[in-house]
Design a protein around this motif. Structure first.
Motif, PDB file in Angstrom:
ATOM      1  N   SER A 154      -5.659   4.413 -17.017  1.00 53.22           N
ATOM      2  CA  SER A 154      -5.292   4.399 -18.436  1.00 53.22           C
ATOM      3  C   SER A 154      -4.901   5.775 -18.967  1.00 53.22           C
ATOM      4  O   SER A 154      -4.191   5.871 -19.971  1.00 53.22           O
ATOM      5  CB  SER A 154      -6.457   3.851 -19.264  1.00 53.22           C
ATOM      6  N   GLY A 155      -5.366   6.860 -18.329  1.00 53.82           N
ATOM      7  CA  GLY A 155      -5.041   8.204 -18.798  1.00 53.82           C
ATOM      8  C   GLY A 155      -3.654   8.646 -18.369  1.00 53.82           C
ATOM      9  O   GLY A 155      -2.875   7.887 -17.773  1.00 53.82           O
ATOM     10  N   GLU A 156      -3.328   9.911 -18.638  1.00 56.59           N
ATOM     11  CA  GLU A 156      -1.996  10.451 -18.347  1.00 56.59           C
ATOM     12  C   GLU A 156      -2.045  11.543 -17.279  1.00 56.59           C
ATOM     13  O   GLU A 156      -1.133  12.351 -17.177  1.00 56.59           O
ATOM     14  CB  GLU A 156      -1.379  11.023 -19.627  1.00 56.59           C
ATOM     15  N   THR A 157      -3.114  11.556 -16.467  1.00 60.26           N
ATOM     16  CA  THR A 157      -3.264  12.590 -15.446  1.00 60.26           C
ATOM     17  C   THR A 157      -2.894  12.091 -14.060  1.00 60.26           C
ATOM     18  O   THR A 157      -2.342  12.845 -13.251  1.00 60.26           O
ATOM     19  CB  THR A 157      -4.708  13.122 -15.440  1.00 60.26           C
ATOM     20  N   GLY A 283      -9.417  13.316 -16.556  1.00 56.73           N
ATOM     21  CA  GLY A 283      -9.029  12.777 -15.263  1.00 56.73           C
ATOM     22  C   GLY A 283      -8.752  13.880 -14.268  1.00 56.73           C
ATOM     23  O   GLY A 283      -8.463  15.022 -14.633  1.00 56.73           O
ATOM     24  N   VAL A 284      -8.835  13.527 -12.972  1.00 57.52           N
ATOM     25  CA  VAL A 284      -8.594  14.482 -11.909  1.00 57.52           C
ATOM     26  C   VAL A 284      -8.013  13.741 -10.712  1.00 57.52           C
ATOM     27  O   VAL A 284      -8.294  12.545 -10.516  1.00 57.52           O
ATOM     28  CB  VAL A 284      -9.903  15.217 -11.517  1.00 57.52           C
ATOM     29  N   ALA A 329      -1.839  14.714 -24.611  1.00 63.43           N
ATOM     30  CA  ALA A 329      -2.194  14.873 -23.203  1.00 63.43           C
ATOM     31  C   ALA A 329      -1.891  16.297 -22.756  1.00 63.43           C
ATOM     32  O   ALA A 329      -0.895  16.893 -23.183  1.00 63.43           O
ATOM     33  CB  ALA A 329      -1.433  13.871 -22.339  1.00 63.43           C
ATOM     34  N   ALA A 330      -2.757  16.840 -21.881  1.00 58.40           N
ATOM     35  CA  ALA A 330      -2.542  18.154 -21.281  1.00 58.40           C
ATOM     36  C   ALA A 330      -3.012  18.092 -19.842  1.00 58.40           C
ATOM     37  O   ALA A 330      -4.116  17.602 -19.555  1.00 58.40           O
ATOM     38  CB  ALA A 330      -3.312  19.232 -22.036  1.00 58.40           C
ATOM     39  N   ASN A 331      -2.160  18.555 -18.902  1.00 58.15           N
ATOM     40  CA  ASN A 331      -2.470  18.469 -17.480  1.00 58.15           C
ATOM     41  C   ASN A 331      -2.120  19.769 -16.771  1.00 58.15           C
ATOM     42  O   ASN A 331      -1.112  20.407 -17.083  1.00 58.15           O
ATOM     43  CB  ASN A 331      -1.689  17.319 -16.829  1.00 58.15           C
ATOM     44  N   TRP A 342       1.384  24.035 -16.298  1.00 66.19           N
ATOM     45  CA  TRP A 342       0.781  23.118 -17.262  1.00 66.19           C
ATOM     46  C   TRP A 342       1.867  22.218 -17.840  1.00 66.19           C
ATOM     47  O   TRP A 342       2.988  22.665 -18.074  1.00 66.19           O
ATOM     48  CB  TRP A 342       0.127  23.878 -18.416  1.00 66.19           C
ATOM     49  N   THR A 343       1.528  20.967 -18.068  1.00 65.22           N
ATOM     50  CA  THR A 343       2.414  20.060 -18.798  1.00 65.22           C
ATOM     51  C   THR A 343       1.595  19.296 -19.824  1.00 65.22           C
ATOM     52  O   THR A 343       0.364  19.196 -19.708  1.00 65.22           O
ATOM     53  CB  THR A 343       3.108  19.052 -17.861  1.00 65.22           C
ATOM     54  N   GLY A 344       2.266  18.739 -20.812  1.00 63.15           N
ATOM     55  CA  GLY A 344       1.576  17.950 -21.826  1.00 63.15           C
ATOM     56  C   GLY A 344       2.536  17.399 -22.844  1.00 63.15           C
ATOM     57  O   GLY A 344       3.744  17.673 -22.816  1.00 63.15           O
TER      58      GLY A 344
END
Length: 352
Positions: A154-157, A283-284, A329-331, A342-344
């Motif tokens: 469900s997350g964006e990672t 998330g990871v 979101a930040a990844n 980094w993206t988001g």
């Protein structure tokens, strides 16, 4: 005497004229009874009967405004947002038409999803296209639609698929708590750097899954016939404490249209339902032997590299009011012998 005769003659003439008018009087047609829109509750909320038919219709979609961000070397990392800029805003419109009719062969469904993207002030950067369009009858589904590989966490990672939208012929069996299906997918137009395969490629994908209370399990696989490689993926979710725990693992024999990011990967997230409106999802993911890439991060149709990579991030979902939500979101992504970045994004979406 002449006056009397004239009066009598005039009266007779008037009577004759009046009688003719009465006989030829125009009668207005009865108005047709109005047929009010009837709610169709056989297929869920939002459906109504098309007047004069037994077909149920539903309109839906969303309007989205989103700004993407990046930090790092966008040229070598392949995360460039609008040329040399490290951020890019765009707007998307999605409009969906869903029709369903009960037949002697089961529910007959027709679905069309139109999507329009507007990226900047130039009309050349805007486009409107068919996102999905399919026919469904019973367990048979044909057209352009999202594959089971689109069912990520469900997350964006997480990075758990490569391509998820195909022209396909699928048959599924759904018993509520258990489902299974098989799909034949056209893979035309999907290519990788150094690809020598012909452009009439076909793939086979399949899925089995179960849902038991607050837990769900899905196993999906895909085989790319021309490239003679495939991948399998397992996703498990369960309600644990104040949130939902999600775990996934994926393995690929080689670069293929369903999964081309790495030879194997494991991912985990925990979607914390902080309030009725707020969900926070850390998330990871760890990727082993990632795909060989060019200097611009394009995947090469070659053997897996010896590089490993990992990514971690946070997704925040907030329901502002009915039909209006926000997502942030930040990844962070780090791969061996490659620049980290980094993206988001920040998203506001009105759904209907």
């Amino acid at each position: 005497m002449n006056i009397k005769s004239l009066l009598i003659g005039s009266a007779a003439a008037l009577a004759a004229v009046s009688g003719a008018k009465a006989a030829d009087a125009i009668v207005a047609a009865e108005p047709e009874p109005l047929e009010y829109v009837r709610v169709c509750d056989a297929f869920g909320a939002g459906f109504f009967y098309i007047p004069g038919t037994e077909t149920c219709l539903k309109f839906g979609g969303y309007v989205r405004f989103q700004t993407n961000f990046q930090r790092g070397d966008g040229t070598t990392a392949g995360t460039s947002n609008g040329g040399t800029s490290d951020w890019d805003a765009f707007t998307r419109a999605q409009f969906e038409v869903d029709t369903r009719t009960d037949t002697e062969l089961g529910a007959l469904r027709g679905f069309i999803g139109f999507r329009g993207n507007a990226d900047n002030g130039s009309s050349a950067s805007s486009s409107v296209f068919v996102d999905q369009a399919f026919i469904e009858l019973g367990g048979l589904k044909v057209g352009k639609f999202y594959n089971w590989w689109d069912d990520g966490l469900s997350g964006e990672t997480d990075l758990l698929s490569s391509n998820t939208l195909f022209n396909s012929v699928r048959y599924s069996y759904d018993a509520g708590s258990f489902y299974a299906g098989l799909s034949v997918d056209e893979l035309e137009g999907i290519s990788f750097a150094g690809d020598t395969t012909t452009d009439n490629n076909v793939g086979i994908s399949a899925a089995v899954g179960t849902k038991l209370g607050g837990a769900a399990l899905q196993l999906v696989g895909g085989y790319d016939i021309d490239r003679e490689d495939g991948a399998v993926r397992l996703i498990a979710t369960a309600d644990v404490g104040p949130g939902t725990l999600g775990l996934s693992g994926v393995w690929a024999s080689g670069v293929n249209s369903y999964y081309a990011l790495s030879e194997w990967a494991v991912a985990a997230e925990y979607a914390i339902k902080a309030t009725d409106k707020l969900t926070i999802t850390p998330g990871v993911q760890y990727l082993g032997n990632v795909a060989t890439k060019t200097n611009t991060f394009a995947i090469v149709n070659a053997d897996w590299s010896s590089n490993d990579a990992w990514t971690a991030g946070l997704t925040v979902d907030y329901k502002i009011t009915q039909g209006l939500s926000a997502k942030i979101a930040a990844n962070y992504y780090d791969e061996d012998n490659r620049p980290e970045f980094w993206t988001g994004f920040v998203r506001l979406q009105r759904s209907f």
